[in-house]
Design a protein around this motif. Structure first.
Motif, PDB file in Angstrom:
ATOM      1  N   ALA A  38       0.828  -1.207   0.000  1.00 39.08           N
ATOM      2  CA  ALA A  38       0.000   0.000   0.000  1.00 39.08           C
ATOM      3  C   ALA A  38       0.867   1.263   0.000  1.00 39.08           C
ATOM      4  N   ALA A  39       2.003   1.213   0.670  1.00 42.88           N
ATOM      5  CA  ALA A  39       2.873   2.391   0.771  1.00 42.88           C
ATOM      6  C   ALA A  39       3.700   2.597  -0.491  1.00 42.88           C
ATOM      7  N   LEU A  40       4.075   1.516  -1.154  1.00 38.04           N
ATOM      8  CA  LEU A  40       4.830   1.621  -2.408  1.00 38.04           C
ATOM      9  C   LEU A  40       4.493   0.451  -3.318  1.00 38.04           C
ATOM     10  N   ASP A  41       3.843   0.784  -4.445  1.00 37.81           N
ATOM     11  CA  ASP A  41       3.586  -0.217  -5.483  1.00 37.81           C
ATOM     12  C   ASP A  41       4.815  -0.223  -6.386  1.00 37.81           C
ATOM     13  N   VAL A  42       5.586  -1.291  -6.314  1.00 37.91           N
ATOM     14  CA  VAL A  42       6.866  -1.315  -7.041  1.00 37.91           C
ATOM     15  C   VAL A  42       6.695  -1.364  -8.559  1.00 37.91           C
ATOM     16  N   THR A  43       5.472  -1.609  -9.038  1.00 38.71           N
ATOM     17  CA  THR A  43       5.264  -1.599 -10.499  1.00 38.71           C
ATOM     18  C   THR A  43       5.103  -0.169 -11.028  1.00 38.71           C
ATOM     19  N   ASP A  44       4.986   0.793 -10.126  1.00 38.56           N
ATOM     20  CA  ASP A  44       4.823   2.198 -10.510  1.00 38.56           C
ATOM     21  C   ASP A  44       6.214   2.846 -10.520  1.00 38.56           C
ATOM     22  N   ALA A  45       6.778   2.983 -11.727  1.00 34.76           N
ATOM     23  CA  ALA A  45       8.171   3.442 -11.849  1.00 34.76           C
ATOM     24  C   ALA A  45       8.375   4.805 -11.200  1.00 34.76           C
ATOM     25  N   ALA A  46       7.411   5.708 -11.404  1.00 36.65           N
ATOM     26  CA  ALA A  46       7.558   7.062 -10.849  1.00 36.65           C
ATOM     27  C   ALA A  46       7.516   7.025  -9.326  1.00 36.65           C
ATOM     28  N   ALA A  47       6.624   6.189  -8.797  1.00 37.34           N
ATOM     29  CA  ALA A  47       6.511   6.091  -7.335  1.00 37.34           C
ATOM     30  C   ALA A  47       7.784   5.482  -6.736  1.00 37.34           C
ATOM     31  N   VAL A  48       8.352   4.513  -7.443  1.00 40.26           N
ATOM     32  CA  VAL A  48       9.594   3.882  -6.962  1.00 40.26           C
ATOM     33  C   VAL A  48      10.714   4.925  -6.922  1.00 40.26           C
ATOM     34  N   ARG A  49      10.809   5.704  -8.001  1.00 42.51           N
ATOM     35  CA  ARG A  49      11.856   6.717  -8.087  1.00 42.51           C
ATOM     36  C   ARG A  49      11.703   7.743  -6.959  1.00 42.51           C
ATOM     37  N   GLU A  50      10.461   8.171  -6.774  1.00 43.16           N
ATOM     38  CA  GLU A  50      10.178   9.175  -5.747  1.00 43.16           C
ATOM     39  C   GLU A  50      10.496   8.637  -4.343  1.00 43.16           C
ATOM     40  N   ALA A  51      10.062   7.403  -4.071  1.00 47.43           N
ATOM     41  CA  ALA A  51      10.286   6.827  -2.733  1.00 47.43           C
ATOM     42  C   ALA A  51      11.776   6.638  -2.476  1.00 47.43           C
ATOM     43  N   VAL A  52      12.495   6.172  -3.482  1.00 46.04           N
ATOM     44  CA  VAL A  52      13.931   5.921  -3.284  1.00 46.04           C
ATOM     45  C   VAL A  52      14.664   7.253  -3.107  1.00 46.04           C
ATOM     46  N   ARG A  53      14.257   8.268  -3.849  1.00 49.30           N
ATOM     47  CA  ARG A  53      14.880   9.595  -3.667  1.00 49.30           C
ATOM     48  C   ARG A  53      14.584  10.152  -2.283  1.00 49.30           C
ATOM     49  N   ALA A  54      13.330   9.971  -1.840  1.00 53.18           N
ATOM     50  CA  ALA A  54      12.920  10.531  -0.543  1.00 53.18           C
ATOM     51  C   ALA A  54      13.648   9.839   0.610  1.00 53.18           C
ATOM     52  N   VAL A  55      13.778   8.531   0.520  1.00 49.14           N
ATOM     53  CA  VAL A  55      14.412   7.784   1.616  1.00 49.14           C
ATOM     54  C   VAL A  55      15.940   7.897   1.531  1.00 49.14           C
ATOM     55  N   ALA A  56      16.441   7.974   0.286  1.00 48.43           N
ATOM     56  CA  ALA A  56      17.900   8.015   0.039  1.00 48.43           C
ATOM     57  C   ALA A  56      18.630   6.900   0.805  1.00 48.43           C
ATOM     58  N   PRO A  57      18.263   5.653   0.540  1.00 43.26           N
ATOM     59  CA  PRO A  57      18.881   4.550   1.293  1.00 43.26           C
ATOM     60  C   PRO A  57      20.289   4.222   0.788  1.00 43.26           C
ATOM     61  N   GLY A  58      21.069   3.598   1.665  1.00 41.95           N
ATOM     62  CA  GLY A  58      22.356   3.053   1.240  1.00 41.95           C
ATOM     63  C   GLY A  58      22.169   1.682   0.612  1.00 41.95           C
ATOM     64  N   ALA A  59      21.066   1.025   0.958  1.00 41.96           N
ATOM     65  CA  ALA A  59      20.763  -0.300   0.393  1.00 41.96           C
ATOM     66  C   ALA A  59      19.252  -0.496   0.316  1.00 41.96           C
ATOM     67  N   ILE A  60      18.860  -1.307  -0.650  1.00 35.59           N
ATOM     68  CA  ILE A  60      17.443  -1.668  -0.809  1.00 35.59           C
ATOM     69  C   ILE A  60      17.354  -3.193  -0.774  1.00 35.59           C
ATOM     70  N   VAL A  61      16.403  -3.723   0.005  1.00 31.54           N
ATOM     71  CA  VAL A  61      16.141  -5.167  -0.016  1.00 31.54           C
ATOM     72  C   VAL A  61      14.759  -5.343  -0.624  1.00 31.54           C
ATOM     73  N   ASN A  62      14.718  -5.953  -1.807  1.00 27.52           N
ATOM     74  CA  ASN A  62      13.432  -6.094  -2.500  1.00 27.52           C
ATOM     75  C   ASN A  62      12.747  -7.401  -2.114  1.00 27.52           C
ATOM     76  N   CYS A  63      11.747  -7.285  -1.247  1.00 29.69           N
ATOM     77  CA  CYS A  63      10.963  -8.461  -0.816  1.00 29.69           C
ATOM     78  C   CYS A  63       9.592  -8.462  -1.486  1.00 29.69           C
TER      79      CYS A  63
END
Ligand SMILES: NC(=O)c1ccc[n+]([C@@H]2O[C@H](COP(=O)([O-])OP(=O)(O)OC[C@H]3O[C@@H](n4cnc5c(N)ncnc54)[C@H](OP(=O)(O)O)[C@@H]3O)[C@@H](O)[C@H]2O)c1
Length: 280
Positions: free
Chosen positions: A33-58
């Motif tokens: 509900a918080a991030l639909d990974v099929t939505d490319a724009a939402a993924v980009r926005e979330a990753v920019r906002a969080v600015a993580p050092g690592a992502i674990v895709n579950c």
């Protein structure tokens, strides 16, 4: 380090988030509900906002049989979304750990599969997961192939076996499909090793101990203090109703790269299964 976990409400996602609580990292777990990974724009926005050092895709569409009738969803979640995540990770310089599956193999190899064996999936699920692997740059991301995952959260075979044992005197499970059962909490612990060490490429990560589903069901009953003789072996052909998606007969994953790296392997599944069954 900040670590973004996608699919954070799934059986592995929840364990990954919980396993981090004891560690030194700040975890941002985003569920469907918080991030639909099929939505490319939402993924980009979330990753920019969080600015993580690592992502674990579950995040995944892991319902193997449903994938046969919903291939568009399977490929969108299991393949296209992985590409979106990889792009977004590159933009912020984040390391990406992606989970894949034993079902990328056709099961015709008589021995356990190693990371360098050639995939040849039998099902839509397997094909979509292989496409997800191929969406990644193996020099920059880790692809962690697991198998037969069961844990405290969500639906899985341990829960199904215990439920059926409560409903029927005799249970039938196939004895002609073999694999390495993997307990979600153990896998989650190893995924944190990946986040910390940042290795790249394909890795097989499972608990040890190869069994058929028939033998696994016996072990689940044994762990529950129940009589394993209540489980009877059948062949895949005898399974009623037949499952829509074909499964590999052998999908035992040898953890070759972990062995070569001198990393302590996850324990025999029976050890962790006993703990899991007690907790259910
Ligand atoms: N389960 C197994 O036996 C097994 C074996 C080998 C490998 N794997 C792999 O292990 C990984 C974790 O699987 P799992 O067992 O934890 O599966 P799971 O319990 O089904 O978790 C997957 C999570 O992904 C979420 N999700 C689905 N579509 C999404 C989307 N478009 N955007 C964001 N999130 C989405 C699901 O949310 P909703 O439910 O709300 O849609 C669910 O919470 C997957 O990559 C799977 O392919 C699983």
């Amino acid at each position: 380090m900040k670590v973004l976990v996608t699919g954070a409400a799934g059986q592995v996602g929840r364990e990954v988030v919980e396993a981090a609580a004891a560690g030194a990292h700040e975890v941002v777990g985003l569920d469907h509900a918080a991030l639909d990974v099929t939505d490319a724009a939402a993924v980009r926005e979330a990753v920019r906002a969080v600015a993580p050092g690592a992502i674990v895709n579950c995040a995944a569409f892991a319902a193997v049989d449903r994938c046969e009738t919903e291939p568009d969803v399977a490929f969108a979640v299991n393949a296209d979304a992985v590409r979106h995540l990889a792009r977004a990770a590159d933009e912020v310089g984040a390391y990406l750990v992606h989970i894949s599956t034993d079902y990328v193999f056709d099961g015709r190899k008589p021995d356990p599969y190693v990371e360098t064996d050639t995939p040849n999936p039998l099902s839509v699920y397997g094909r979509s997961k292989l496409a997800g692997e191929q969406a990644l740059d193996p020099e920059r991301a880790a692809i962690v192939r697991a198998s037969w995952i069961c844990g405290r959260y969500g639906a899985n075979m341990v829960k199904t076996i215990l439920r059926l044992a409560g409903e029927h005197e005799k249970l039938s499970f196939v004895s002609d499909q073999r694999g390495h059962p993997t307990i979600a909490a153990d896998l989650a612990r190893m995924l944190w090793w990946f986040v910390e060490e940042r290795p790249a490429g394909v890795w097989h990560v499972t608990n040890q101990g190869a069994v058929s589903w028939y033998e696994f069901a016996q072990e689940v009953l044994r762990a529950n203090g129940d009589d394993p003789a209540r489980v009877l072996p059948i062949t895949t052909e005898e399974l009623q109703p037949p499952r829509p998606a074909p499964r590999p007969a052998n999908s035992v994953l040898r953890n070759q790269r972990l062995i070569e790296a001198g990393v302590e392997l996850l324990p025999d599944f029976r050890e962790s299964l006993a703990i899991l069954v007690r907790s259910l």
